[in-house]
Scaffold this motif. Structure first.
Motif, PDB file in Angstrom:
ATOM      1  N   GLU A 109      -5.121 -16.211  -3.714  1.00 12.96           N
ATOM      2  CA  GLU A 109      -5.953 -15.328  -4.529  1.00 12.96           C
ATOM      3  C   GLU A 109      -6.855 -14.454  -3.657  1.00 12.96           C
ATOM      4  OE1 GLU A 109      -5.893 -14.576  -7.626  1.00 12.96           O
ATOM      5  OE2 GLU A 109      -4.298 -16.001  -8.130  1.00 12.96           O
ATOM      6  N   ARG A 110      -7.460 -15.061  -2.655  1.00 14.53           N
ATOM      7  CA  ARG A 110      -8.332 -14.283  -1.762  1.00 14.53           C
ATOM      8  C   ARG A 110      -7.542 -13.188  -1.048  1.00 14.53           C
ATOM      9  NH1 ARG A 110      -9.709 -15.335   3.556  1.00 14.53           N
ATOM     10  NH2 ARG A 110      -8.979 -17.488   3.401  1.00 14.53           N
ATOM     11  N   HIS A 111      -6.338 -13.531  -0.567  1.00 12.69           N
ATOM     12  CA  HIS A 111      -5.528 -12.530   0.124  1.00 12.69           C
ATOM     13  C   HIS A 111      -5.047 -11.441  -0.840  1.00 12.69           C
ATOM     14  CE1 HIS A 111      -5.821 -14.738   3.724  1.00 12.69           C
ATOM     15  NE2 HIS A 111      -4.910 -15.659   3.459  1.00 12.69           N
ATOM     16  N   ASN A 145      -6.674 -10.263  -3.321  1.00 13.86           N
ATOM     17  CA  ASN A 145      -7.787  -9.329  -3.554  1.00 13.86           C
ATOM     18  C   ASN A 145      -7.843  -8.253  -2.468  1.00 13.86           C
ATOM     19  OD1 ASN A 145      -8.618 -10.624  -5.886  1.00 13.86           O
ATOM     20  ND2 ASN A 145     -10.047 -11.982  -4.805  1.00 13.86           N
ATOM     21  N   GLY A 146      -7.557  -8.643  -1.221  1.00 17.14           N
ATOM     22  CA  GLY A 146      -7.594  -7.673  -0.134  1.00 17.14           C
ATOM     23  C   GLY A 146      -6.348  -6.810  -0.056  1.00 17.14           C
ATOM     24  N   ALA A 147      -5.202  -7.361  -0.528  1.00 17.54           N
ATOM     25  CA  ALA A 147      -3.937  -6.650  -0.369  1.00 17.54           C
ATOM     26  C   ALA A 147      -3.589  -5.784  -1.573  1.00 17.54           C
ATOM     27  CB  ALA A 147      -2.810  -7.656  -0.131  1.00 17.54           C
ATOM     28  N   ARG A 148      -4.180  -6.081  -2.722  1.00 22.60           N
ATOM     29  CA  ARG A 148      -3.784  -5.430  -3.974  1.00 22.60           C
ATOM     30  C   ARG A 148      -3.761  -3.895  -3.908  1.00 22.60           C
ATOM     31  NH1 ARG A 148      -6.958  -8.093  -6.893  1.00 22.60           N
ATOM     32  NH2 ARG A 148      -5.469  -9.699  -7.542  1.00 22.60           N
ATOM     33  N   PRO A 149      -4.751  -3.240  -3.261  1.00 22.52           N
ATOM     34  CA  PRO A 149      -4.716  -1.770  -3.233  1.00 22.52           C
ATOM     35  C   PRO A 149      -3.501  -1.190  -2.515  1.00 22.52           C
ATOM     36  CG  PRO A 149      -6.910  -2.586  -2.688  1.00 22.52           C
ATOM     37  CD  PRO A 149      -5.994  -3.765  -2.686  1.00 22.52           C
ATOM     38  N   HIS A 150      -2.780  -2.019  -1.755  1.00 21.96           N
ATOM     39  CA  HIS A 150      -1.644  -1.523  -0.972  1.00 21.96           C
ATOM     40  C   HIS A 150      -0.304  -1.942  -1.570  1.00 21.96           C
ATOM     41  CE1 HIS A 150      -4.386  -0.344   2.309  1.00 21.96           C
ATOM     42  NE2 HIS A 150      -5.051  -1.442   1.987  1.00 21.96           N
ATOM     43  N   PHE A 151      -0.327  -2.600  -2.722  1.00 20.82           N
ATOM     44  CA  PHE A 151       0.911  -3.043  -3.347  1.00 20.82           C
ATOM     45  C   PHE A 151       1.601  -1.900  -4.080  1.00 20.82           C
ATOM     46  CE2 PHE A 151      -0.318  -7.797  -3.959  1.00 20.82           C
ATOM     47  CZ  PHE A 151       0.069  -8.043  -2.654  1.00 20.82           C
ATOM     48  N   ALA A 152       2.927  -1.965  -4.093  1.00 23.95           N
ATOM     49  CA  ALA A 152       3.711  -1.103  -4.956  1.00 23.95           C
ATOM     50  C   ALA A 152       3.789  -1.750  -6.334  1.00 23.95           C
ATOM     51  CB  ALA A 152       5.107  -0.906  -4.368  1.00 23.95           C
ATOM     52  N   ALA A 153       4.267  -1.004  -7.302  1.00 23.18           N
ATOM     53  CA  ALA A 153       4.369  -1.524  -8.665  1.00 23.18           C
ATOM     54  C   ALA A 153       5.248  -2.769  -8.696  1.00 23.18           C
ATOM     55  CB  ALA A 153       4.945  -0.447  -9.591  1.00 23.18           C
ATOM     56  N   GLY A 154       4.746  -3.815  -9.335  1.00 22.69           N
ATOM     57  CA  GLY A 154       5.504  -5.044  -9.502  1.00 22.69           C
ATOM     58  C   GLY A 154       5.374  -6.040  -8.377  1.00 22.69           C
ATOM     59  N   VAL A 209       1.322 -11.096   2.484  1.00 27.27           N
ATOM     60  CA  VAL A 209       0.099 -10.815   1.739  1.00 27.27           C
ATOM     61  C   VAL A 209      -1.126 -10.972   2.634  1.00 27.27           C
ATOM     62  CG1 VAL A 209      -1.345 -11.526  -0.206  1.00 27.27           C
ATOM     63  CG2 VAL A 209       1.134 -11.447  -0.451  1.00 27.27           C
ATOM     64  N   SER A 210      -1.179 -12.057   3.418  1.00 24.35           N
ATOM     65  CA  SER A 210      -2.331 -12.247   4.305  1.00 24.35           C
ATOM     66  C   SER A 210      -2.374 -11.171   5.378  1.00 24.35           C
ATOM     67  CB  SER A 210      -2.283 -13.641   4.951  1.00 24.35           C
ATOM     68  OG  SER A 210      -1.170 -13.766   5.815  1.00 24.35           O
TER      69      SER A 210
END
Length: 460
Positions: free
Chosen positions: A316-318, A320-329, A429-430
């Protein structure tokens, strides 16, 4: 400017005549004899500058001929090192040591009343007794420093005594001279002797602190400062524990200091595989060697059953930091993968490198030897852990994966394949989270690439 009498000292010149022998470089030495100072001791051909109108290069050419019969062209004289020396009796002098590698004639004893022998000696097998002043000059020359100080104390011997260290090397300025703090320098020199050159070879990340050092005798080591106590403990434990079973393909721990979080390591050969370019045939051969090396790591200690738990707690912590760089899905893919991982059986644990990737592998093409470095993430875990970061290197190249498996000696089991997917997702993700927070685009892109690859592989 201080008052008082102006200090004046004699000026010496010293000929470091070097030739290539059967086992490497050799230096010409003569043995002093008769009633002169330091009779019975070995020394390079040397002498005083004659008066105020003779320069040091002219003096060197003259002394070389008068003592050895060698004819040296002034244009073949190369600066080596300057030594400010004080003898045990208290008299001081400045000596200019010059390297000469070309000359005419054959060296011979030209002044038998003050010299009774002359010969070539390997730098690693210098004769005794040798004038301490001369030995300092040769050590400084080999260390590549431009200036050295050698102030002896009353009671010191004229001859070189390894137990009495009066040398102070003055390193040259330049981009390669990046020395650490005094405590680290003293720790390293207690381990390997006097160091002349510190070169920063850290990975381009703030937490990386690795320096290549060179000693006065020509040896090379690496001094590493760990970013935290956990990494220090892990690397030291591995180097003292299972790494020696790998033999010469891994560095050897020379010294460790837990308070400084510092280690001194022997150097290994080869060239980093990170960014290296080879033919497809060479790549397959290297990846076969990688598989063999991974097998050696994982069999360096017997496997044992353990209640290994996948590191799911930090997801969950990772995220939060990675979410802005995710593609859809991608977030949904990560969560689904983590949920499915809960039912996987716990694997046996073995020694693992923990950061088994191309940048930590070095190949000596001529000797066909693959080396491994950097054990700060080493710990017991499932063997498949060491293929997480490596799997990115064989993506799209089934021939490289086949080469790794052939070298490893077996295929991954279905459970290992499942663990590889989960661990790769967690690592991606980390990596994205850490890379984004620490301005490390390489980690971010590697993580995004891994997620895209794994999602594609799982689509029907």
């Amino acid at each position: 400017m201080s008052g008082g009498e102006r200090h004046t000292v004699p000026v010496d010149v010293h000929v470091i005549a070097v030739r290539e022998g059967e086992k490497g470089a050799e230096v010409l030495l003569s043995r002093r004899a008769g009633t002169i100072y330091a009779a019975g001791h070995w020394h390079v051909p040397s002498g005083h500058v004659d008066g105020p109108f003779e320069d040091v290069v002219t003096a060197l050419v003259r002394e070389a001929y008068e003592e050895t019969g060698l004819v040296v062209d002034p244009g073949d004289v190369r600066a080596a090192v300057a030594i400010h020396h004080r003898a045990p009796a208290g008299s001081a002098r400045v000596g200019f040591f010059f390297e000469v590698r070309r000359w005419s004639g054959t060296p011979q004893v030209m002044e038998p009343t003050v010299c009774d022998a002359m010969d070539w000696f390997a730098f690693d097998a210098l004769p005794e007794p040798m004038v301490a002043y001369c030995r300092v000059g040769l050590d400084a020359y080999r260390g590549g420093v431009p200036v050295a100080l050698h102030f002896q104390e009353p009671g010191d011997t004229i001859g070189h005594d390894p137990a009495v260290d009066r040398i102070r090397l003055v390193p040259r300025s330049g981009p390669d001279e990046q020395r650490p703090e005094k405590e680290v320098r003293e720790f390293a020199e207690r381990a390997v002797g006097r160091i002349t050159t510190w070169t920063d070879v850290s990975w381009a990340r703030e937490e990386s602190r690795v320096r290549r050092v060179r000693g006065t005798e020509g040896g090379t080591w690496y001094v590493k400062i760990h970013q935290n106590d956990r990494f220090h403990r892990r690397e030291v434990a591995a180097l003292r524990g299972w790494v020696p079973a790998l033999g010469a393909v891994a560095p050897r721990l020379v010294a460790a200091d837990a308070r400084l979080r510092a280690v001194v390591l022997t150097a290994v050969g080869g060239r980093s595989l990170h960014g290296a370019s080879y033919t497809p045939e060479q790549q397959r051969h290297v990846f076969h060697r990688i598989g063999q090396l991974a097998a050696a790591v994982h069999t360096s200690a017997p496997p044992r059953p353990a209640s290994y738990t996948l590191p799911l707690g930090k997801v969950e912590r990772h995220l939060n930091g990675a979410r802005p760089h995710f593609a859809a899905g991608e977030e949904e893919f990560v969560r689904t993968t983590v949920e499915e991982a809960a039912g996987l059986p716990a694997p046996d644990v073995v020694p693992t490198h923990g950061d088994f990737q191309l940048r930590n592998l070095r190949w000596d093409e001529a000797a066909d030897v693959l080396y491994v470095i950097d054990f700060e993430r080493s710990e017991e875990g499932p063997a498949i852990r060491d293929f997480v970061r490596l799997s990115d290197a064989w993506h799209g190249r089934p021939d490289l994966l086949a080469a790794v498996m052939e070298g490893y000696g077996r295929l991954f089991t279905p459970d290992e394949e499942a663990h590889l997917t989960v661990l790769s997702v967690l690592d991606a993700v980390s990596g994205i989270s850490y890379g984004a927070a620490h301005d490390d685009p390489e980690l971010v892109e590697r993580g995004r690439r891994t997620l895209a690859r794994l999602r594609t592989a799982q689509r029907p």
